[in-house]
Motif scaffolding. Structure first.
Motif, PDB file in Angstrom:
ATOM      1  N   PHE A 149       0.808  -1.226   0.000  1.00 11.48           N
ATOM      2  CA  PHE A 149       0.000   0.000   0.000  1.00 11.48           C
ATOM      3  C   PHE A 149       0.839   1.273   0.000  1.00 11.48           C
ATOM      4  CE2 PHE A 149      -4.104  -1.911   2.039  1.00 11.48           C
ATOM      5  CZ  PHE A 149      -4.404  -2.510   0.822  1.00 11.48           C
ATOM      6  N   GLN A 150       2.141   1.142   0.200  1.00 10.70           N
ATOM      7  CA  GLN A 150       3.001   2.330   0.159  1.00 10.70           C
ATOM      8  C   GLN A 150       3.297   2.775  -1.274  1.00 10.70           C
ATOM      9  OE1 GLN A 150       3.478   3.693   3.222  1.00 10.70           O
ATOM     10  NE2 GLN A 150       2.276   1.871   3.803  1.00 10.70           N
ATOM     11  N   LEU A 151       3.043   1.904  -2.246  1.00 14.37           N
ATOM     12  CA  LEU A 151       3.306   2.257  -3.637  1.00 14.37           C
ATOM     13  C   LEU A 151       2.307   3.318  -4.112  1.00 14.37           C
ATOM     14  CD1 LEU A 151       3.836  -1.330  -5.110  1.00 14.37           C
ATOM     15  CD2 LEU A 151       5.618   0.328  -4.473  1.00 14.37           C
ATOM     16  N   PRO A 152       2.730   4.214  -5.000  1.00 14.00           N
ATOM     17  CA  PRO A 152       1.780   5.195  -5.548  1.00 14.00           C
ATOM     18  C   PRO A 152       0.840   4.549  -6.554  1.00 14.00           C
ATOM     19  CG  PRO A 152       3.932   5.462  -6.560  1.00 14.00           C
ATOM     20  CD  PRO A 152       4.103   4.419  -5.488  1.00 14.00           C
ATOM     21  N   VAL A 158      -5.324  -1.887  -8.318  1.00 22.36           N
ATOM     22  CA  VAL A 158      -5.518  -3.318  -8.085  1.00 22.36           C
ATOM     23  C   VAL A 158      -6.839  -3.572  -7.344  1.00 22.36           C
ATOM     24  CG1 VAL A 158      -4.636  -5.333  -6.838  1.00 22.36           C
ATOM     25  CG2 VAL A 158      -3.068  -3.886  -8.146  1.00 22.36           C
ATOM     26  N   LEU A 159      -7.118  -2.802  -6.297  1.00 25.61           N
ATOM     27  CA  LEU A 159      -8.349  -3.015  -5.535  1.00 25.61           C
ATOM     28  C   LEU A 159      -9.593  -2.717  -6.365  1.00 25.61           C
ATOM     29  CD1 LEU A 159      -7.397  -1.567  -2.034  1.00 25.61           C
ATOM     30  CD2 LEU A 159      -7.598  -3.962  -2.694  1.00 25.61           C
ATOM     31  N   ALA A 160      -9.462  -1.767  -7.287  1.00 25.68           N
ATOM     32  CA  ALA A 160     -10.621  -1.377  -8.108  1.00 25.68           C
ATOM     33  C   ALA A 160     -10.868  -2.325  -9.275  1.00 25.68           C
ATOM     34  CB  ALA A 160     -10.421   0.041  -8.645  1.00 25.68           C
ATOM     35  N   ALA A 161      -9.993  -3.300  -9.474  1.00 25.46           N
ATOM     36  CA  ALA A 161     -10.132  -4.221 -10.601  1.00 25.46           C
ATOM     37  C   ALA A 161     -11.488  -4.914 -10.575  1.00 25.46           C
ATOM     38  CB  ALA A 161      -9.009  -5.262 -10.568  1.00 25.46           C
ATOM     39  N   GLN A 162     -12.085  -5.034 -11.756  1.00 31.94           N
ATOM     40  CA  GLN A 162     -13.393  -5.681 -11.917  1.00 31.94           C
ATOM     41  C   GLN A 162     -14.460  -4.998 -11.051  1.00 31.94           C
ATOM     42  OE1 GLN A 162     -13.068  -9.931 -11.329  1.00 31.94           O
ATOM     43  NE2 GLN A 162     -11.256 -10.095 -12.626  1.00 31.94           N
ATOM     44  N   GLY A 163     -14.356  -3.684 -10.910  1.00 30.29           N
ATOM     45  CA  GLY A 163     -15.356  -2.953 -10.144  1.00 30.29           C
ATOM     46  C   GLY A 163     -15.406  -3.341  -8.684  1.00 30.29           C
ATOM     47  N   TYR A 164     -14.251  -3.694  -8.109  1.00 32.70           N
ATOM     48  CA  TYR A 164     -14.101  -4.101  -6.712  1.00 32.70           C
ATOM     49  C   TYR A 164     -14.716  -5.470  -6.423  1.00 32.70           C
ATOM     50  CZ  TYR A 164     -12.639   0.712  -5.894  1.00 32.70           C
ATOM     51  OH  TYR A 164     -11.977   1.915  -5.954  1.00 32.70           O
ATOM     52  N   GLN A 165     -15.079  -6.205  -7.465  1.00 29.42           N
ATOM     53  CA  GLN A 165     -15.675  -7.523  -7.252  1.00 29.42           C
ATOM     54  C   GLN A 165     -14.677  -8.504  -6.632  1.00 29.42           C
ATOM     55  OE1 GLN A 165     -18.695  -8.603  -7.561  1.00 29.42           O
ATOM     56  NE2 GLN A 165     -19.757  -7.034  -8.757  1.00 29.42           N
ATOM     57  N   ARG A 166     -13.406  -8.408  -6.997  1.00 31.49           N
ATOM     58  CA  ARG A 166     -12.395  -9.308  -6.425  1.00 31.49           C
ATOM     59  C   ARG A 166     -12.249  -9.073  -4.928  1.00 31.49           C
ATOM     60  NH1 ARG A 166      -7.181  -8.632 -10.137  1.00 31.49           N
ATOM     61  NH2 ARG A 166      -6.286  -9.784  -8.394  1.00 31.49           N
ATOM     62  N   LEU A 167     -12.288  -7.811  -4.527  1.00 30.50           N
ATOM     63  CA  LEU A 167     -12.196  -7.493  -3.107  1.00 30.50           C
ATOM     64  C   LEU A 167     -13.395  -8.061  -2.357  1.00 30.50           C
ATOM     65  CD1 LEU A 167     -10.797  -6.005  -0.779  1.00 30.50           C
ATOM     66  CD2 LEU A 167     -11.980  -3.919  -1.501  1.00 30.50           C
ATOM     67  N   ALA A 168     -14.567  -7.932  -2.934  1.00 27.23           N
ATOM     68  CA  ALA A 168     -15.773  -8.479  -2.302  1.00 27.23           C
ATOM     69  C   ALA A 168     -15.678  -9.999  -2.173  1.00 27.23           C
ATOM     70  CB  ALA A 168     -17.008  -8.089  -3.108  1.00 27.23           C
ATOM     71  N   ARG A 169     -15.198 -10.658  -3.228  1.00 25.76           N
ATOM     72  CA  ARG A 169     -15.080 -12.126  -3.177  1.00 25.76           C
ATOM     73  C   ARG A 169     -14.081 -12.567  -2.112  1.00 25.76           C
ATOM     74  NH1 ARG A 169     -15.592 -11.657  -8.956  1.00 25.76           N
ATOM     75  NH2 ARG A 169     -13.336 -11.777  -9.234  1.00 25.76           N
ATOM     76  N   ARG A 170     -13.026 -11.787  -1.915  1.00 25.63           N
ATOM     77  CA  ARG A 170     -12.043 -12.137  -0.886  1.00 25.63           C
ATOM     78  C   ARG A 170     -12.687 -12.094   0.503  1.00 25.63           C
ATOM     79  NH1 ARG A 170      -6.222 -11.597   0.606  1.00 25.63           N
ATOM     80  NH2 ARG A 170      -5.818 -11.948  -1.584  1.00 25.63           N
ATOM     81  N   ILE A 201      -6.449   3.715   1.952  1.00 30.87           N
ATOM     82  CA  ILE A 201      -5.042   3.398   1.734  1.00 30.87           C
ATOM     83  C   ILE A 201      -4.156   4.497   2.309  1.00 30.87           C
ATOM     84  CG2 ILE A 201      -3.289   3.086  -0.074  1.00 30.87           C
ATOM     85  CD1 ILE A 201      -5.491   1.727  -1.740  1.00 30.87           C
ATOM     86  N   GLY A 202      -4.668   5.733   2.287  1.00 31.50           N
ATOM     87  CA  GLY A 202      -3.931   6.841   2.890  1.00 31.50           C
ATOM     88  C   GLY A 202      -3.644   6.628   4.362  1.00 31.50           C
ATOM     89  N   TRP A 203      -4.531   5.917   5.071  1.00 27.90           N
ATOM     90  CA  TRP A 203      -4.269   5.606   6.478  1.00 27.90           C
ATOM     91  C   TRP A 203      -2.997   4.775   6.615  1.00 27.90           C
ATOM     92  CZ3 TRP A 203      -8.647   4.827  10.428  1.00 27.90           C
ATOM     93  CH2 TRP A 203      -9.714   5.687  10.170  1.00 27.90           C
ATOM     94  N   TYR A 204      -2.825   3.766   5.731  1.00 29.66           N
ATOM     95  CA  TYR A 204      -1.644   2.903   5.782  1.00 29.66           C
ATOM     96  C   TYR A 204      -0.383   3.688   5.442  1.00 29.66           C
ATOM     97  CZ  TYR A 204      -4.639  -1.244   6.073  1.00 29.66           C
ATOM     98  OH  TYR A 204      -5.540  -2.197   6.481  1.00 29.66           O
ATOM     99  N   ARG A 205      -0.461   4.536   4.452  1.00 25.01           N
ATOM    100  CA  ARG A 205       0.713   5.316   4.068  1.00 25.01           C
ATOM    101  C   ARG A 205       1.131   6.245   5.194  1.00 25.01           C
ATOM    102  NH1 ARG A 205      -1.949   6.183  -1.862  1.00 25.01           N
ATOM    103  NH2 ARG A 205      -1.090   4.298  -2.848  1.00 25.01           N
ATOM    104  N   ALA A 206       0.161   6.890   5.814  1.00 19.48           N
ATOM    105  CA  ALA A 206       0.474   7.798   6.913  1.00 19.48           C
ATOM    106  C   ALA A 206       1.049   7.048   8.116  1.00 19.48           C
ATOM    107  CB  ALA A 206      -0.773   8.572   7.321  1.00 19.48           C
TER     108      ALA A 206
END
Length: 284
Positions: A149-152, A158-170, A201-206
């Motif tokens: 998550f530190q990468l710009p 990646v999280l937005a891939a397939q309209g966030y469907q992959r994140l939901a499935r996880r 993600i900004g929370w993790y970077r901070a």
């Protein structure tokens, strides 16, 4: 259960436009969600408690209907909660947090105990314990995504891939069957798509650029505290609960075997029972 059954409000809090649910009457219980969720992750607890308490669940800074505007350091995130209490005219409240919301809850207990009636944390270790373990190989491997998550821009893509469907499935795969209904998934997807997860993600970077300040010696948390832990958490090991009593004066630890990181959604009946027992035992 739908989002429409709760009372929704909006206020300018600590320089941002914040959305929150506010229902019921009585002592206030403030629920703080984690990543990548929203107020909706507490739907079962809000329904179970609103007949006895005033339940308040904000979308935290950068999530869902709350403005995505930095900074995202933990001092600012604590101030968001305190300013919300001030806006609502609440001198003190019970605070309940999960995941990142649990981190903010712990820090409030350490730094602002005068504003808390009690503390409940779900699947997030005390900051001093997490600081010790995160450097160890086992926990470092479990927390690999923090480095990613530190990468710009790439994590957001990646999280937005397939309209966030992959994140939901996880999330669905990690929980017991039936944890999430189709309406639940629709609610989370709508929140993620509304403004993305760049704020979260900004929370993790901070957190790496400006880690939470933990004084030495570590302040003792003096309010009654309940730690609920789903032992089947793939991100945070059960061992992270050990030694918590060193930092908390009055502590109850409850393990839920076979329950994942998403504990309050996967095991709502158990969590609700423990939470109600804890709140009832708080000295008035």
């Amino acid at each position: 259960m739908t989002a429409d059954e709760f009372t929704h409000r909006e206020a300018t809090v600590n320089g941002i436009r914040m959305h929150y649910v506010d229902d019921g009457e009585g002592e206030a219980v403030v629920f703080l969600h984690g990543f990548p969720e929203s107020w909706y992750s507490w739907r079962h607890q809000l329904r179970a408690l609103r007949d006895r308490f005033r339940v308040i669940a904000p979308d935290q800074r950068g999530y869902n209907l709350t403005e995505a505007k930095g900074p995202y350091d933990t001092d600012t995130l604590q101030a968001d909660v305190l300013c919300l209490l001030d806006h609502l005219g609440l001198e003190r409240a019970h605070v309940v947090g999960h995941d990142w919301g649990g981190m903010i809850a712990w820090l409030l207990g350490m730094n602002h105990a005068d504003r808390l009636l009690s503390l409940t944390v779900c699947n997030l270790p005390h900051p001093a314990i997490f600081r010790k373990h995160v450097r160890r190989p086992r926990q470092a491997l479990r927390s690999w995504y923090v480095v990613f998550f530190q990468l710009p821009w790439l994590p957001e893509r990646v999280l937005a891939a397939q309209g966030y469907q992959r994140l939901a499935r996880r999330m669905i795969r990690e929980c017991r069957p039936g944890t999430f209904t189709k309406d639940d998934i629709k609610e989370f997807l709508a929140g993620w798509r509304r403004q993305g997860l760049g704020g979260g993600i900004g929370w993790y970077r901070a957190a790496l650029r400006r880690p939470p300040l933990i004084p030495d010696p570590v302040p003792l948390i003096t309010v009654p505290t309940l730690l609920i832990w789903g032992d089947n958490d793939r991100y945070l090991g059960r061992e992270l609960t050990e030694g918590t009593d060193e930092y908390v004066a009055t502590l109850r630890v409850e393990h839920l075997p076979g329950v994942s990181h998403w504990v309050q959604q996967e095991a709502p009946e158990e969590v609700n029972r423990l939470l109600l027992e804890h709140l009832a035992a708080v000295p008035r």
